[in-house]
Design a protein around this motif. Structure first.
Motif, PDB file in Angstrom:
ATOM      1  N   ALA A  72       0.715  -1.080  -0.028  1.00 37.50           N
ATOM      2  CA  ALA A  72      -0.010   0.043   0.000  1.00 37.50           C
ATOM      3  C   ALA A  72       0.715   1.251   0.054  1.00 37.50           C
ATOM      4  O   ALA A  72       0.619   2.222  -0.780  1.00 37.50           O
ATOM      5  CB  ALA A  72      -1.072   0.010   1.159  1.00 37.50           C
ATOM      6  N   MET A  73       1.880   1.240   0.735  1.00 39.61           N
ATOM      7  CA  MET A  73       2.957   2.282   0.934  1.00 39.61           C
ATOM      8  C   MET A  73       3.476   2.638  -0.562  1.00 39.61           C
ATOM      9  O   MET A  73       3.778   3.703  -1.066  1.00 39.61           O
ATOM     10  CB  MET A  73       3.776   2.302   1.841  1.00 39.61           C
ATOM     11  CG  MET A  73       4.736   3.359   1.762  1.00 39.61           C
ATOM     12  SD  MET A  73       6.360   3.272   1.022  1.00 39.61           S
ATOM     13  CE  MET A  73       7.161   1.670   1.330  1.00 39.61           C
ATOM     14  N   THR A  74       3.890   1.539  -0.966  1.00 34.33           N
ATOM     15  CA  THR A  74       4.612   1.485  -2.449  1.00 34.33           C
ATOM     16  C   THR A  74       3.757   1.979  -3.445  1.00 34.33           C
ATOM     17  O   THR A  74       4.110   2.886  -4.266  1.00 34.33           O
ATOM     18  CB  THR A  74       5.054   0.146  -2.800  1.00 34.33           C
ATOM     19  OG1 THR A  74       6.124  -0.374  -1.917  1.00 34.33           O
ATOM     20  CG2 THR A  74       5.921   0.113  -4.277  1.00 34.33           C
ATOM     21  N   VAL A  75       2.426   1.581  -3.530  1.00 33.62           N
ATOM     22  CA  VAL A  75       1.589   2.052  -4.474  1.00 33.62           C
ATOM     23  C   VAL A  75       1.405   3.608  -4.368  1.00 33.62           C
ATOM     24  O   VAL A  75       1.276   4.267  -5.452  1.00 33.62           O
ATOM     25  CB  VAL A  75       0.277   1.024  -4.428  1.00 33.62           C
ATOM     26  CG1 VAL A  75      -0.802   1.816  -5.358  1.00 33.62           C
ATOM     27  CG2 VAL A  75       0.715  -0.258  -4.989  1.00 33.62           C
ATOM     28  N   ALA A  76       1.169   4.013  -3.221  1.00 38.29           N
ATOM     29  CA  ALA A  76       0.584   5.385  -2.923  1.00 38.29           C
ATOM     30  C   ALA A  76       1.867   6.256  -3.218  1.00 38.29           C
ATOM     31  O   ALA A  76       1.783   7.185  -3.800  1.00 38.29           O
ATOM     32  CB  ALA A  76       0.283   5.484  -1.409  1.00 38.29           C
ATOM     33  N   LEU A  77       3.112   5.751  -2.806  1.00 36.36           N
ATOM     34  CA  LEU A  77       4.278   6.690  -3.108  1.00 36.36           C
ATOM     35  C   LEU A  77       4.549   6.716  -4.661  1.00 36.36           C
ATOM     36  O   LEU A  77       4.838   7.895  -5.192  1.00 36.36           O
ATOM     37  CB  LEU A  77       5.554   6.167  -2.342  1.00 36.36           C
ATOM     38  CG  LEU A  77       6.885   7.000  -2.555  1.00 36.36           C
ATOM     39  CD1 LEU A  77       6.669   8.259  -2.233  1.00 36.36           C
ATOM     40  CD2 LEU A  77       8.013   6.059  -1.746  1.00 36.36           C
ATOM     41  N   ALA A  78       4.456   5.441  -5.121  1.00 37.16           N
ATOM     42  CA  ALA A  78       4.483   5.603  -6.504  1.00 37.16           C
ATOM     43  C   ALA A  78       3.693   6.381  -7.618  1.00 37.16           C
ATOM     44  O   ALA A  78       4.031   7.034  -8.474  1.00 37.16           O
ATOM     45  CB  ALA A  78       4.689   4.147  -7.209  1.00 37.16           C
TER      46      ALA A  78
END
Length: 356
Positions: free
Chosen positions: A131-137
């Motif tokens: 979830a963090m990876t997708v939101a940051l990307a």
């Protein structure tokens, strides 16, 4: 310019371990989100803050070629590596597309994907890293190459899965990335070229509750154990994984037929296969708390299995009789295993604010 992007966590409904062998799996995006705020700033003010990691803001400087000069030793901390890898990967992509920014202040909030306990916050095991990876990307994509969110989702899906899996040492499937990007319930299956993902609708009348098993488990440790077992016990693992594949296929057929009872049977059968995997690779996939949760569910005639690699984190309870399911949940809450109130998140990646 300021962008806030968010993405949901996930719960695997069926297909753990088997998905790594090419079996189809089902994953549900859940209503707990990671949020990332990205704010343009001067070159010397760039930093990234992730409060849930227990680190002070990590300072960096963007170079003229969009590479990152890390100015802080905290950038080497193991807990920070997922955020660092995602940031570096996106800046490399931005540079190839001619993006230019002086500096960025980034704030990452994954608090909704943690559980408060007397000992402090612990991960819930609902895909906080993905979830963090997708939101940051997604937030950086909106900075570098703005587009409608559905375009950004498809764009990231075509490129994000491979580096995300590489960041897991190739041991994870990336099923959590699909949930965080697209939301809803997704059929996920690895292929030689990546993965196929398709939205599905769960059977009518199927009620699901996700119970916290009281402890956080290390998915990477379980996946590493599974990888060793699969490598050294080829014949034994092949037979069990074939059975799990059949169970996954049957579960998807029941979903297509809108057969909740049939799907519940598959949930129970798959849980037994997960228990066998744990025994064969000598790892507590069905931990003692999970076994107690399963026993309570069975006594209420409710289907039950771990969500994810096991060892702790979540248990899924599924039924068609709301009274029986409620009784099981209340019994478990009295035992210290609370209902987390998770439900389907149908949105996936979204931008909560636009450029300002």
């Amino acid at each position: 310019m300021r962008v806030v992007a968010s993405a949901p966590g996930k719960a695997v409904l069926i297909g753990e371990y088997a998905v790594l062998n090419g079996s189809p799996a089902l994953v549900l995006a859940v209503n707990r989100r990671a949020r990332v705020s990205v704010q343009a700033c001067s070159r010397n003010a760039s930093q990234i803050e992730v409060p849930q990691l227990g680190l002070e803001p990590v300072k960096f400087r963007l170079m003229s070629d969009m590479s990152i000069d890390w100015l802080d030793h905290r950038a080497e901390q193991p807990a920070f590596q997922r955020a660092r890898q995602t940031l570096e990967w996106q800046f490399e992509r931005g540079a190839r597309r001619g993006a230019k920014v002086d500096g960025l202040q980034i704030h990452i909030d994954t608090s909704e994907l943690y559980q408060q306990t007397p000992e402090g916050e612990v991960k819930l095991g609902i895909g906080s890293s993905a979830a963090m990876t997708v939101a940051l990307a997604g937030a950086l994509e909106a900075i570098f190459d703005p587009a409608p969110v559905d375009v950004v989702r498809d764009r990231l899906w075509s490129v994000l899965l491979a580096p995300y899996r590489e960041g897991q040492g190739g041991l994870g499937s990336g099923i959590d990335i699909a949930a965080s990007l697209f939301g809803g319930c997704q059929r996920f299956q690895l292929t030689q070229s990546g993965a196929n993902v398709n939205s599905v609708r769960l059977p009518k009348g199927l009620e699901m509750v996700f119970v916290w098993a009281g402890a956080s488990a290390s998915t990477p440790d379980f996946l590493a154990c599974f990888d060793r077992w699969r490598s050294h016990g080829a014949e034994q693992s092949r037979h069990l994984l074939q059975q799990m594949d059949k169970c996954c296929g049957a579960a998807l057929e029941f979903v297509q037929r809108d057969d909740a009872a049939g799907f519940m049977t598959c949930i129970n059968n798959f849980r037994r296969f997960m228990g066998k995997i744990g025994e064969m690779m000598d790892a507590p996939v069905l931990s003692r708390p999970l076994e107690q949760i399963i026993a309570a569910a069975e006594s209420a005639e409710v289907a039950c299995k771990p969500c994810g690699a096991g060892g702790g984190d979540l248990a899924l309870l599924a039924g068609t009789d709301v009274v029986e399911l409620d009784a099981a949940v209340k019994d478990l809450e009295r035992g210290g295993w609370p209902d987390l109130g998770l439900s389907e998140d149908g949105v996936g990646l979204q931008f909560e604010t636009g450029p300002a």
